[in-house]
Every structure is written in structure tokens, then in C-alpha cells.
Write a protein that holds these residues in place. Structure first.
Motif, mmCIF file in Angstrom:
data_model
loop_
_atom_site.group_PDB
_atom_site.id
_atom_site.type_symbol
_atom_site.label_atom_id
_atom_site.label_comp_id
_atom_site.label_asym_id
_atom_site.label_seq_id
_atom_site.Cartn_x
_atom_site.Cartn_y
_atom_site.Cartn_z
ATOM 1 N N HIS A 52 0.838 -1.205 0.000
ATOM 2 C CA HIS A 52 0.000 0.000 0.000
ATOM 3 C C HIS A 52 0.866 1.245 0.000
ATOM 4 O O HIS A 52 1.964 1.259 0.546
ATOM 5 N N LYS A 53 0.338 2.298 -0.600
ATOM 6 C CA LYS A 53 1.019 3.587 -0.603
ATOM 7 C C LYS A 53 0.359 4.488 0.436
ATOM 8 O O LYS A 53 -0.865 4.460 0.593
ATOM 9 N N PRO A 54 1.149 5.292 1.131
ATOM 10 C CA PRO A 54 0.537 6.205 2.109
ATOM 11 C C PRO A 54 -0.238 7.315 1.408
ATOM 12 O O PRO A 54 0.059 7.689 0.277
ATOM 13 N N ILE A 55 -1.240 7.824 2.094
ATOM 14 C CA ILE A 55 -2.004 8.966 1.602
ATOM 15 C C ILE A 55 -1.302 10.213 2.120
ATOM 16 O O ILE A 55 -1.020 10.324 3.311
ATOM 17 N N GLY A 56 -1.014 11.124 1.236
ATOM 18 C CA GLY A 56 -0.274 12.317 1.616
ATOM 19 C C GLY A 56 -1.107 13.339 2.364
ATOM 20 O O GLY A 56 -2.330 13.239 2.469
ATOM 21 N N VAL A 57 -0.418 14.320 2.898
ATOM 22 C CA VAL A 57 -1.054 15.445 3.570
ATOM 23 C C VAL A 57 -0.514 16.732 2.953
ATOM 24 O O VAL A 57 0.497 16.718 2.251
ATOM 25 N N TYR A 92 -8.700 13.062 -1.815
ATOM 26 C CA TYR A 92 -8.975 12.657 -3.195
ATOM 27 C C TYR A 92 -8.104 11.488 -3.630
ATOM 28 O O TYR A 92 -8.375 10.854 -4.643
ATOM 29 N N LYS A 93 -7.088 11.154 -2.858
ATOM 30 C CA LYS A 93 -6.221 10.013 -3.192
ATOM 31 C C LYS A 93 -6.724 8.717 -2.555
ATOM 32 O O LYS A 93 -6.212 7.656 -2.836
ATOM 33 N N GLN A 94 -7.731 8.834 -1.680
ATOM 34 C CA GLN A 94 -8.241 7.649 -1.018
ATOM 35 C C GLN A 94 -9.111 6.823 -1.967
ATOM 36 O O GLN A 94 -9.741 7.365 -2.867
ATOM 37 N N TYR A 151 -12.238 3.964 -2.029
ATOM 38 C CA TYR A 151 -13.303 3.330 -1.254
ATOM 39 C C TYR A 151 -13.023 1.833 -1.125
ATOM 40 O O TYR A 151 -12.642 1.164 -2.079
ATOM 41 N N GLY A 152 -13.217 1.297 0.070
ATOM 42 C CA GLY A 152 -13.002 -0.126 0.323
ATOM 43 C C GLY A 152 -11.572 -0.466 0.685
ATOM 44 O O GLY A 152 -11.303 -1.522 1.221
ATOM 45 N N ILE A 153 -10.647 0.441 0.381
ATOM 46 C CA ILE A 153 -9.236 0.220 0.730
ATOM 47 C C ILE A 153 -8.838 1.147 1.875
ATOM 48 O O ILE A 153 -8.346 0.723 2.906
ATOM 49 N N ASP A 154 -9.056 2.447 1.666
ATOM 50 C CA ASP A 154 -8.667 3.439 2.652
ATOM 51 C C ASP A 154 -9.812 3.812 3.595
ATOM 52 O O ASP A 154 -9.570 4.372 4.658
ATOM 53 N N TYR A 155 -11.029 3.558 3.198
ATOM 54 C CA TYR A 155 -12.173 3.888 4.039
ATOM 55 C C TYR A 155 -13.385 3.081 3.585
ATOM 56 O O TYR A 155 -13.423 2.545 2.492
ATOM 57 N N GLN A 156 -14.383 2.991 4.479
ATOM 58 C CA GLN A 156 -15.640 2.311 4.166
ATOM 59 C C GLN A 156 -16.801 3.303 4.203
ATOM 60 O O GLN A 156 -17.702 3.238 3.403
ATOM 61 N N ASP A 157 -16.777 4.195 5.173
ATOM 62 C CA ASP A 157 -17.849 5.163 5.349
ATOM 63 C C ASP A 157 -17.271 6.570 5.337
ATOM 64 O O ASP A 157 -16.090 6.771 5.610
ATOM 65 N N VAL A 158 -18.112 7.522 5.052
ATOM 66 C CA VAL A 158 -17.699 8.917 5.072
ATOM 67 C C VAL A 158 -18.462 9.624 6.188
ATOM 68 O O VAL A 158 -19.679 9.507 6.273
ATOM 69 N N PHE A 159 -17.731 10.326 7.033
ATOM 70 C CA PHE A 159 -18.332 11.080 8.116
ATOM 71 C C PHE A 159 -18.009 12.549 7.880
ATOM 72 O O PHE A 159 -16.894 12.990 8.109
ATOM 73 N N ALA A 160 -18.959 13.302 7.387
ATOM 74 C CA ALA A 160 -18.729 14.716 7.101
ATOM 75 C C ALA A 160 -19.959 15.532 7.497
ATOM 76 O O ALA A 160 -20.738 15.929 6.652
ATOM 77 N N PRO A 161 -20.117 15.766 8.795
ATOM 78 C CA PRO A 161 -21.261 16.571 9.212
ATOM 79 C C PRO A 161 -21.062 18.027 8.799
ATOM 80 O O PRO A 161 -20.133 18.674 9.257
ATOM 81 N N VAL A 162 -21.877 18.480 7.907
ATOM 82 C CA VAL A 162 -21.786 19.860 7.421
ATOM 83 C C VAL A 162 -23.180 20.466 7.448
ATOM 84 O O VAL A 162 -24.174 19.772 7.538
ATOM 85 N N ILE A 163 -23.207 21.768 7.356
ATOM 86 C CA ILE A 163 -24.491 22.452 7.326
ATOM 87 C C ILE A 163 -24.632 23.122 5.959
ATOM 88 O O ILE A 163 -23.660 23.631 5.410
ATOM 89 N N ARG A 164 -25.805 23.087 5.424
ATOM 90 C CA ARG A 164 -26.057 23.723 4.128
ATOM 91 C C ARG A 164 -26.239 25.222 4.319
ATOM 92 O O ARG A 164 -26.767 25.674 5.332
#
Length: 111
Positions: free
Chosen positions: A29-34, A60-62, A64-77
Motif C-alpha cells: 500500500h502507498k501512504p495517503i499524503g497530507v 482525493y487520493k483515497q 473506497y473499500g481500501i482506505d475507508y468504508q464510510d464517510v463522516f462529514a457533518p456539514v451544514i447547508r
């Protein structure tokens, strides 16, 4: 010096909140940069108020299924903010503004 202080504050916040923890990279695996995001904040008179630095992952380098399964982004419209402001104005509700330095939710992820 001002930007160095801003990055030090960000790193202190990350360590204090235990936002990230070092782990061994799985083989193959390759690391995800910052990257650093720098922003100059101004007061109501246009003078420099503070310097902010944020360390963010390059999401944007992640994959799905490898680096994460779910997305948690509580935002307000924006529409919701506008509605609440209109209601506050109509009913004379008091409003308060605050600046939150760190709003990471510290969700437990298995990935």
C-alpha cells in the motif's frame, strides 16, 4: 515566524486531541499524503488578525473499500444558515458567533 507558530499550534492541537496516530503501513500500500493549508484572517478593519495553518489529508487520493468504508462529514447547508438567520431576525432571537479552533470529531475508524 508567524507561519511557524501557526503550524506548531495545529500540530499541538492534533496531538492534544489524538486526531491521528502513527501506524505501520500494510505491505503493498502507498501512504495517503497530507498538505498544509495557510490562511490569513483579517479583522473588521482589514488588519491582519491571525495566521491559521491546517494540516489536511489528500482525501482525493483515497480509494473506497481500501482506505475507508464510510464517510463522516457533518456539514451544514448554506440554505439552513440563511433560514436560521431569517428566523432569528423575525423573532428577535439573540445570535452569537464563535470561532472553533478544532472541530474534529475523533470518530473511531477501523481502516
Amino acid at each position: 515566524m508567524k507561519w511557524r507558530d501557526a503550524t506548531n499550534k495545529e500540530m499541538d492541537s492534533i496531538q492534544k486531541n489524538k486526531t491521528w496516530e502513527p501506524v505501520d503501513l500494510p505491505s503493498g500500500h502507498k501512504p495517503i499524503g497530507v498538505k498544509w493549508i495557510f490562511k490569513t484572517k483579517y479583522d473588521e478593519k482589514g488588519n491582519v488578525d491571525k495566521y491559521k495553518a491546517r494540516l489536511v489529508v489528500k482525501g482525493y487520493k483515497q480509494k473506497y473499500g481500501i482506505d475507508y468504508q464510510d464517510v463522516f462529514a457533518p456539514v451544514i447547508r448554506f440554505e439552513t444558515v440563511r433560514l436560521v438567520l431569517a428566523l432569528a431576525a423575525q423573532f428577535g432571537w439573540p445570535l452569537h458567533q464563535m470561532d472553533v479552533k478544532s472541530t474534529f470529531l475523533n470518530g473511531t475508524l477501523k481502516e
